[in-house]
Design an enzyme around this catalytic site. Structure first.
Site, PDB file in Angstrom:
ATOM      1  N   HIS A  78     -28.934   8.894 -51.522  1.00 54.93           N
ATOM      2  CA  HIS A  78     -30.333   9.311 -51.429  1.00 54.93           C
ATOM      3  C   HIS A  78     -30.503   9.909 -50.036  1.00 54.93           C
ATOM      4  O   HIS A  78     -29.862   9.459 -49.085  1.00 54.93           O
ATOM      5  CB  HIS A  78     -31.265   8.111 -51.629  1.00 54.93           C
ATOM      6  N   HIS A  90     -39.263  11.476 -47.600  1.00 51.01           N
ATOM      7  CA  HIS A  90     -38.276  11.680 -48.660  1.00 51.01           C
ATOM      8  C   HIS A  90     -38.967  11.915 -49.985  1.00 51.01           C
ATOM      9  O   HIS A  90     -40.164  11.679 -50.133  1.00 51.01           O
ATOM     10  CB  HIS A  90     -37.327  10.475 -48.745  1.00 51.01           C
ATOM     11  N   CYS A 109     -33.559  15.166 -53.900  1.00 51.33           N
ATOM     12  CA  CYS A 109     -33.857  14.736 -52.525  1.00 51.33           C
ATOM     13  C   CYS A 109     -32.964  15.427 -51.495  1.00 51.33           C
ATOM     14  O   CYS A 109     -33.406  15.698 -50.371  1.00 51.33           O
ATOM     15  CB  CYS A 109     -33.755  13.214 -52.403  1.00 51.33           C
TER      16      CYS A 109
END
EC number: 2.3.1.-
Length: 160
Positions: free
Chosen positions: A21, A33, A111
């Site tokens: 991530h 994010h 992301c």
């Protein structure tokens, strides 16, 4: 060895089970994010379900909360290839997006694409690129094995 303290504008790679991530550090312990509905702090493997959604929320949260128990590192891996945008532009754009719902696609708007676009102005995801390479190599390998099998089968029939 201690983890180096991130600086504003740094890309943060958080090692989730089976994928990474990504977030961008904006200072005072906070990151911005993309958070699909299942991307909750410390979500771990459950957050792989984020692949099933087409929307994400831009969130500003403490890095320690986003990482949870997962390890993380500063990873500005494209600095040699791309010049980072001015820091004030990176932070301003990231802050302006907080709270917005944005399109989320695992293969083109995830992301990693998000943070690379903020830092470099270039949306890119090496995870997606690498997965496509693996799938291509695997597909070519399976096709080659199938072709060899057909050729061996024909050769065996001709000998009979």
């Amino acid at each position: 060895m201690p983890i180096p303290e991130p600086k504003p504008g740094d890309l943060i790679e958080i090692f989730r089970p089976m994928y990474s991530h990504w977030a961008i550090y904006v200072g005072d312990g906070y990151v911005i994010h993309l958070a699909p509905p299942s991307e909750i702090p410390g979500a771990g493997a459950a957050s792989i379900m984020s692949a099933l959604t087409d929307k994400a929320i831009v969130k500003k949260e403490l890095l320690r909360d986003v990482a949870g128990k997962d390890k993380y590192q500063v990873n500005n891996k494209h600095d040699k290839e791309y010049t980072p945008l001015p820091l004030n532009k990176i932070i301003q754009r990231a802050e302006e997006l907080v709270g917005q719902e944005v399109l989320y696609r695992l293969t083109s708007e995830n992301c990693e694409h998000f943070v690379n676009e903020l830092r470099y102005g270039v949306p890119r995801s090496d995870q997606v690129r690498d997965a496509v390479k693996v799938a291509t190599v695997t597909g070519v390998g399976l096709a080659a094995l199938g072709l060899i099998g057909v050729m061996l089968s024909r050769n065996k029939k001709q000998k009979q």
